[in-house]
Design an enzyme around this catalytic site. Structure first.
Site, PDB file in Angstrom:
ATOM      1  N   CYS A 211       0.833  -1.204   0.000  1.00 53.03           N
ATOM      2  CA  CYS A 211       0.000   0.000   0.000  1.00 53.03           C
ATOM      3  C   CYS A 211       0.862   1.247   0.000  1.00 53.03           C
ATOM      4  CB  CYS A 211      -0.856  -0.074   1.253  1.00 53.03           C
ATOM      5  SG  CYS A 211      -1.483   1.476   1.825  1.00 53.03           S
ATOM      6  N   THR A 213      -0.858   4.369   0.194  1.00 49.29           N
ATOM      7  CA  THR A 213      -1.824   5.426   0.540  1.00 49.29           C
ATOM      8  C   THR A 213      -1.186   6.530   1.376  1.00 49.29           C
ATOM      9  OG1 THR A 213      -3.676   3.939   0.382  1.00 49.29           O
ATOM     10  CG2 THR A 213      -3.981   5.845   1.801  1.00 49.29           C
TER      11      THR A 213
HETATM   12  P1  5GP Z   1      -0.424  -6.756   4.407  1.00 49.57           P
HETATM   13  O1  5GP Z   1      -0.825  -7.949   5.213  1.00 49.57           O
HETATM   14  O2  5GP Z   1       0.097  -7.103   3.069  1.00 49.57           O
HETATM   15  O3  5GP Z   1       0.456  -5.830   5.168  1.00 49.57           O
HETATM   16  O4  5GP Z   1      -1.788  -5.912   4.191  1.00 49.57           O
HETATM   17  C1  5GP Z   1      -2.895  -6.458   3.537  1.00 49.57           C
HETATM   18  C2  5GP Z   1      -3.930  -5.371   3.370  1.00 49.57           C
HETATM   19  O5  5GP Z   1      -3.431  -4.281   2.588  1.00 49.57           O
HETATM   20  C3  5GP Z   1      -5.175  -5.801   2.601  1.00 49.57           C
HETATM   21  O6  5GP Z   1      -6.037  -6.593   3.361  1.00 49.57           O
HETATM   22  C4  5GP Z   1      -5.769  -4.462   2.220  1.00 49.57           C
HETATM   23  O7  5GP Z   1      -6.542  -3.896   3.252  1.00 49.57           O
HETATM   24  C5  5GP Z   1      -4.543  -3.579   2.022  1.00 49.57           C
HETATM   25  N1  5GP Z   1      -4.255  -3.376   0.601  1.00 49.57           N
HETATM   26  C6  5GP Z   1      -4.153  -4.294  -0.372  1.00 49.57           C
HETATM   27  N2  5GP Z   1      -3.858  -3.720  -1.556  1.00 49.57           N
HETATM   28  C7  5GP Z   1      -3.785  -2.407  -1.326  1.00 49.57           C
HETATM   29  C8  5GP Z   1      -3.537  -1.283  -2.161  1.00 49.57           C
HETATM   30  O8  5GP Z   1      -3.276  -1.371  -3.369  1.00 49.57           O
HETATM   31  N3  5GP Z   1      -3.589  -0.059  -1.561  1.00 49.57           N
HETATM   32  C9  5GP Z   1      -3.871   0.074  -0.229  1.00 49.57           C
HETATM   33  N4  5GP Z   1      -3.935   1.299   0.270  1.00 49.57           N
HETATM   34  N5  5GP Z   1      -4.078  -0.959   0.587  1.00 49.57           N
HETATM   35  C10 5GP Z   1      -4.044  -2.184   0.031  1.00 49.57           C
END
Ligand code: 5GP
Length: 375
Positions: A211, A213
């Site tokens: 992400c 954001t």
């Molecule tokens: P991780 O476990 O990889 O740290 O986080 C997973 C979460 O990242 C997902 O469940 C979702 O909420 C968030 N996420 C997935 N793809 C994206 C993206 O392209 N942009 C953003 N802002 N959040 C994402």
């Protein structure tokens, strides 16, 4: 020097105290310390547990709206295209863990999967705000009422009014579904969504490994503080939260449960498993070591998997018709090292969790948060 007022604002945005200060700047800043997983450690406590085999790593989940009870360990693979897959779901279910399937499966494929597998408890079907998503979920819930009734409304920013409207609509139309909705990071939205019909609020903005954001918009909140505030609010009104994003180590899962999360969702953590979708890439690296026979530098081969954010331009091109002009990419493509199998990863998670519970004296998963004290 000019006189300024420092506003103390509670988690609902009310001004609870107004302090006059002399400063040459004025900003609206929350004064409380905000924490992430990496900022804390957990205090070990005297325990009556002699062995980690004595702890109970499942719990019985009872929900505010959904009348069903589920016994499980609240680990969920994220509804991302690489880890929210049928293949991953089968492995998660074996450990009484959950899988949130991604939104891009065709209706027929979902129907085939839920009719051929026992998905009642451990699989969530995802939907966004698009009419096609609603039509797909409505068809499955109506035509296959006893198969899969766990729904996840997933919108990166659940603060927009259409999310709450959809929660109300889904709860009215399908009163018995288990409904998760996200994403939020503050008490007021968690409360609003639960009172509108959500059983679980998915919490986390900007914490995901794929992400960007926070870089693109500046918006986000450290994940541990998000859990503290959102879990406290949710539990006070009979709801639950799912901590979503930011897990790098198994210890982060323990900290998330310790802070009050009922479920912990992970994407990047599983993305390197061979069972996750995505091609394996081999890369060769020239090392500093010399091969004694050839006299040449040794070339090492490392294997990676491609993992991408669902709001990335890559995902928009792959699953939709490209990136609309009004949007900016809020996700990235990463290559994660190839890891162990999902079964092995889950075994490690459960082992870590058992050890954690033994350290803090929590005999049941349900007791973890009340037994946790952070440094
Ligand atoms: P991780 O476990 O990889 O740290 O986080 C997973 C979460 O990242 C997902 O469940 C979702 O909420 C968030 N996420 C997935 N793809 C994206 C993206 O392209 N942009 C953003 N802002 N959040 C994402």
């Amino acid at each position: 020097m000019p006189v300024f007022y420092l506003l103390h604002i509670d988690s609902f945005g009310n001004n609870i105290n107004c302090k006059m200060i002399k400063k040459d700047w004025y900003m609206k800043i929350y004064e409380q310390t905000e924490l992430d997983f990496k900022d804390v450690l957990v205090k070990p406590k005297r325990s009556f547990i002699n062995s980690r085999s004595e702890v109970e790593i499942t719990r019985e989940y009872k929900f505010k709206w959904c009348p069903r009870k589920i016994i499980g360990t609240g680990i969920i693979s994220a509804n991302m295209a690489t880890v929210g897959t049928f293949e991953v779901a089968k492995h998660m279910m074996q450990n009484k863990m959950f899988c949130c399937l991604h939104k891009h499966y065709a209706t027929d494929d979902l129907i085939k999967f839920i009719t051929e597998n026992d998905c009642r408890d451990y699989v969530f079907l995802s939907m966004g705000l698009r009419d096609e998503d609603y039509a797909k979920i409505e068809k499955i819930l109506t035509e296959y009422p006893d198969k899969c009734r766990n729904i996840c409304i997933d919108v990166p920013n659940a603060y927009i009014p259409r999310v709450k409207e959809l929660v109300i609509k889904m709860r009215e139309k399908f009163p018995d579904i288990l409904l998760m909705v996200g994403n939020a990071v503050t008490a007021e939205l968690v409360e609003d969504l639960i009172l509108s019909g959500a059983d679980i609020v998915k919490c986390g903005i900007g914490s995901g490994s794929a992400c960007i954001t926070r870089r693109i918009t500046g918006v986000g909140r450290p994940q541990l503080s998000t859990i503290f505030e959102c879990a406290d609010t949710a539990h006070g009104i009979g709801g639950m939260i799912c901590s979503d994003g930011g897990v790098v180590y198994i210890g982060d899962i323990c900290k998330a449960f310790g802070a009050g999360a009922d479920f912990v969702m992970m994407g990047g953590f599983y993305a390197g498993c061979p069972e996750a979708a995505g091609d394996i890439i081999e890369k060769r690296f020239i090392t500093d070591q010399i091969d004694e026979q050839t006299g040449e530098r040794i070339v090492e081969t490392k294997r990676f998997k491609v993992f991408y954010g669902m709001s990335s331009e890559y995902a928009q091109n792959k699953h939709y018709h490209g990136m609309p002009k009004y949007r900016a990419s809020e996700g990235r493509v990463v290559q994660v090292p190839l890891k162990d199998s999902i079964d092995k990863m889950n075994q490690d998670i459960l082992g870590g969790l058992r050890s954690y519970m033994t350290y803090i004296g929590a005999r049941r998963l349900k007791d973890v948060s009340k037994c946790t004290t952070f440094y």
